[in-house]
Design a protein around this motif. Structure first.
Motif, PDB file in Angstrom:
ATOM      1  N   HIS A   1      16.386  -0.904  15.193  1.00 42.21           N
ATOM      2  CA  HIS A   1      17.785  -1.137  15.544  1.00 42.21           C
ATOM      3  C   HIS A   1      18.465  -2.011  14.379  1.00 42.21           C
ATOM      4  CE1 HIS A   1      16.615   0.280  19.512  1.00 42.21           C
ATOM      5  NE2 HIS A   1      15.764  -0.882  19.551  1.00 42.21           N
ATOM      6  N   GLY A   2      18.250  -1.369  13.251  1.00 45.67           N
ATOM      7  CA  GLY A   2      18.800  -1.635  11.772  1.00 45.67           C
ATOM      8  C   GLY A   2      18.205  -3.355  11.336  1.00 45.67           C
ATOM      9  N   LYS A   3      17.463  -3.680  12.292  1.00 44.60           N
ATOM     10  CA  LYS A   3      16.749  -4.982  11.602  1.00 44.60           C
ATOM     11  C   LYS A   3      15.262  -4.744  11.170  1.00 44.60           C
ATOM     12  CE  LYS A   3      19.554  -7.730  14.812  1.00 44.60           C
ATOM     13  NZ  LYS A   3      19.667  -9.038  15.705  1.00 44.60           N
ATOM     14  N   GLU A   4      14.833  -5.699  10.281  1.00 41.69           N
ATOM     15  CA  GLU A   4      13.281  -5.392  10.015  1.00 41.69           C
ATOM     16  C   GLU A   4      12.535  -5.964  10.987  1.00 41.69           C
ATOM     17  OE1 GLU A   4      10.361  -7.477   6.627  1.00 41.69           O
ATOM     18  OE2 GLU A   4      12.478  -6.709   5.814  1.00 41.69           O
ATOM     19  N   ALA A   5      11.475  -5.283  11.252  1.00 43.22           N
ATOM     20  CA  ALA A   5      10.217  -5.658  12.029  1.00 43.22           C
ATOM     21  C   ALA A   5       8.851  -5.689  11.386  1.00 43.22           C
ATOM     22  CB  ALA A   5      10.407  -5.022  13.182  1.00 43.22           C
TER      23      ALA A   5
ATOM     24  N   ASP B   1       0.847  -1.214  -0.066  1.00 40.30           N
ATOM     25  CA  ASP B   1       0.100  -0.038  -0.091  1.00 40.30           C
ATOM     26  C   ASP B   1       0.880   1.278  -0.047  1.00 40.30           C
ATOM     27  OD1 ASP B   1      -2.666   1.233   0.044  1.00 40.30           O
ATOM     28  OD2 ASP B   1      -2.098   1.987   2.127  1.00 40.30           O
ATOM     29  N   GLY B   2       2.151   1.307   0.507  1.00 41.32           N
ATOM     30  CA  GLY B   2       2.979   2.217   0.281  1.00 41.32           C
ATOM     31  C   GLY B   2       3.568   2.580   1.794  1.00 41.32           C
ATOM     32  N   ASP B   3       4.607   3.151   2.072  1.00 42.58           N
ATOM     33  CA  ASP B   3       5.377   3.565   3.031  1.00 42.58           C
ATOM     34  C   ASP B   3       5.340   2.504   4.066  1.00 42.58           C
ATOM     35  OD1 ASP B   3       5.951   6.001   2.084  1.00 42.58           O
ATOM     36  OD2 ASP B   3       4.001   6.981   2.798  1.00 42.58           O
ATOM     37  N   GLY B   4       5.429   1.235   3.787  1.00 45.71           N
ATOM     38  CA  GLY B   4       5.890   0.117   4.853  1.00 45.71           C
ATOM     39  C   GLY B   4       4.570  -0.597   5.111  1.00 45.71           C
ATOM     40  N   LEU B   5       3.345  -0.161   4.711  1.00 45.21           N
ATOM     41  CA  LEU B   5       2.151  -0.830   4.859  1.00 45.21           C
ATOM     42  C   LEU B   5       1.547  -1.854   3.923  1.00 45.21           C
ATOM     43  CD1 LEU B   5      -0.370  -0.787   6.928  1.00 45.21           C
ATOM     44  CD2 LEU B   5      -1.465   0.687   5.354  1.00 45.21           C
ATOM     45  N   TYR B   6       1.456  -3.173   4.242  1.00 46.85           N
ATOM     46  CA  TYR B   6       1.144  -3.968   3.393  1.00 46.85           C
ATOM     47  C   TYR B   6      -0.270  -4.773   3.896  1.00 46.85           C
ATOM     48  CZ  TYR B   6       5.794  -4.022   1.669  1.00 46.85           C
ATOM     49  OH  TYR B   6       7.068  -3.386   1.177  1.00 46.85           O
ATOM     50  N   LEU B   7      -0.843  -5.404   3.020  1.00 49.77           N
ATOM     51  CA  LEU B   7      -2.033  -6.375   3.090  1.00 49.77           C
ATOM     52  C   LEU B   7      -1.515  -7.521   3.116  1.00 49.77           C
ATOM     53  CD1 LEU B   7      -5.174  -6.475   3.671  1.00 49.77           C
ATOM     54  CD2 LEU B   7      -5.553  -6.562   1.246  1.00 49.77           C
ATOM     55  N   ARG B   8      -1.618  -8.404   4.188  1.00 56.87           N
ATOM     56  CA  ARG B   8      -1.163  -9.939   4.002  1.00 56.87           C
ATOM     57  C   ARG B   8      -2.188 -10.644   3.757  1.00 56.87           C
ATOM     58  NH1 ARG B   8       1.485 -11.651   9.169  1.00 56.87           N
ATOM     59  NH2 ARG B   8       3.557 -10.936   8.250  1.00 56.87           N
TER      60      ARG B   8
ATOM     61  N   PRO C   1      -4.342 -17.797   3.436  1.00 63.18           N
ATOM     62  CA  PRO C   1      -5.717 -18.733   3.217  1.00 63.18           C
ATOM     63  C   PRO C   1      -6.669 -18.615   4.136  1.00 63.18           C
ATOM     64  CG  PRO C   1      -3.648 -19.862   2.803  1.00 63.18           C
ATOM     65  CD  PRO C   1      -3.240 -18.604   3.513  1.00 63.18           C
ATOM     66  N   THR C   2      -6.312 -18.101   5.324  1.00 62.61           N
ATOM     67  CA  THR C   2      -7.456 -17.965   6.431  1.00 62.61           C
ATOM     68  C   THR C   2      -8.151 -16.476   6.512  1.00 62.61           C
ATOM     69  OG1 THR C   2      -5.690 -17.366   8.073  1.00 62.61           O
ATOM     70  CG2 THR C   2      -6.572 -19.674   7.866  1.00 62.61           C
ATOM     71  N   GLY C   3      -7.560 -15.632   5.923  1.00 62.08           N
ATOM     72  CA  GLY C   3      -7.914 -14.165   5.713  1.00 62.08           C
ATOM     73  C   GLY C   3      -7.038 -13.102   5.533  1.00 62.08           C
ATOM     74  N   LYS C   4      -7.403 -11.917   6.056  1.00 61.29           N
ATOM     75  CA  LYS C   4      -6.490 -10.742   5.396  1.00 61.29           C
ATOM     76  C   LYS C   4      -6.189 -10.047   6.755  1.00 61.29           C
ATOM     77  CE  LYS C   4      -9.096 -10.382   1.117  1.00 61.29           C
ATOM     78  NZ  LYS C   4     -10.164  -9.628   0.397  1.00 61.29           N
ATOM     79  N   VAL C   5      -4.970  -9.458   6.734  1.00 60.83           N
ATOM     80  CA  VAL C   5      -4.389  -8.633   8.065  1.00 60.83           C
ATOM     81  C   VAL C   5      -3.471  -7.793   7.378  1.00 60.83           C
ATOM     82  CG1 VAL C   5      -2.995  -8.930   9.909  1.00 60.83           C
ATOM     83  CG2 VAL C   5      -4.104 -10.898   9.093  1.00 60.83           C
ATOM     84  N   TRP C   6      -3.811  -6.428   7.978  1.00 61.13           N
ATOM     85  CA  TRP C   6      -2.914  -5.349   7.668  1.00 61.13           C
ATOM     86  C   TRP C   6      -1.476  -5.378   8.512  1.00 61.13           C
ATOM     87  CZ3 TRP C   6      -3.558  -2.346   3.686  1.00 61.13           C
ATOM     88  CH2 TRP C   6      -4.818  -2.017   3.326  1.00 61.13           C
ATOM     89  N   VAL C   7      -0.374  -5.215   7.663  1.00 57.35           N
ATOM     90  CA  VAL C   7       0.886  -5.422   8.525  1.00 57.35           C
ATOM     91  C   VAL C   7       1.636  -4.150   8.046  1.00 57.35           C
ATOM     92  CG1 VAL C   7       3.178  -6.791   8.284  1.00 57.35           C
ATOM     93  CG2 VAL C   7       1.074  -7.906   8.351  1.00 57.35           C
ATOM     94  N   TYR C   8       2.651  -3.658   9.109  1.00 62.18           N
ATOM     95  CA  TYR C   8       3.423  -2.585   9.018  1.00 62.18           C
ATOM     96  C   TYR C   8       4.915  -3.111   9.186  1.00 62.18           C
ATOM     97  CZ  TYR C   8       6.033   1.602   9.568  1.00 62.18           C
ATOM     98  OH  TYR C   8       6.905   2.978   9.527  1.00 62.18           O
ATOM     99  N   ARG C   9       5.716  -2.924   7.987  1.00 64.47           N
ATOM    100  CA  ARG C   9       7.069  -3.421   7.985  1.00 64.47           C
ATOM    101  C   ARG C   9       7.949  -1.965   8.323  1.00 64.47           C
ATOM    102  NH1 ARG C   9       7.787  -7.174   2.711  1.00 64.47           N
ATOM    103  NH2 ARG C   9       9.882  -6.985   3.764  1.00 64.47           N
ATOM    104  N   TYR C  10       8.925  -2.206   9.192  1.00 61.34           N
ATOM    105  CA  TYR C  10      10.001  -1.119   9.396  1.00 61.34           C
ATOM    106  C   TYR C  10      10.997  -1.569  10.042  1.00 61.34           C
ATOM    107  CZ  TYR C  10       8.310  -1.957  14.576  1.00 61.34           C
ATOM    108  OH  TYR C  10       8.204  -2.528  15.490  1.00 61.34           O
ATOM    109  N   LYS C  11      11.956  -0.851  10.029  1.00 60.88           N
ATOM    110  CA  LYS C  11      13.300  -1.060  10.880  1.00 60.88           C
ATOM    111  C   LYS C  11      13.366  -0.584  12.003  1.00 60.88           C
ATOM    112  CE  LYS C  11      15.994  -1.807   6.850  1.00 60.88           C
ATOM    113  NZ  LYS C  11      17.291  -2.547   6.430  1.00 60.88           N
TER     114      LYS C  11
END
Length: 78
Positions: free
Chosen positions: A45-49, A23-30, A33-43
């Motif tokens: 301490h230098g690691k992806e979270a 969706d942009g700026d780190g926001l994703y729709l995951r 098979p069981t459904g849909k969830v909004w996920v925010y991906r960010y860094k």
């Protein structure tokens, strides 16, 4: 920012394997098979979270674009 519209979100069909729609700026729709969830991906301490923002349709009532700023605000307050 805000690339996915309501029609695209509703049309995202669950498959055998999970996939992400950006969706942009780190926001994703995951889409699982069981459904849909909004996920925010960010860094952090230098690691992806990843931060799950909630499942559809409940989370659709509150625009997730407004909610994705939460991790940045929490990190600044520490």
């Amino acid at each position: 920012m805000g690339q996915l519209n309501e029609l695209q979100i509703k049309a995202a069909a669950p498959c055998d394997k999970e996939y992400l729609l950006a969706d942009g700026d780190g926001l994703y729709l995951r889409v699982r098979p069981t459904g849909k969830v909004w996920v925010y991906r960010y860094k952090r301490h230098g690691k992806e979270a990843k931060l799950s923002l909630g499942a559809l349709p409940r989370s659709w009532r509150l625009p997730p674009r407004a909610r994705r700023r939460v991790p940045k605000q929490r990190e600044k307050s520490r």
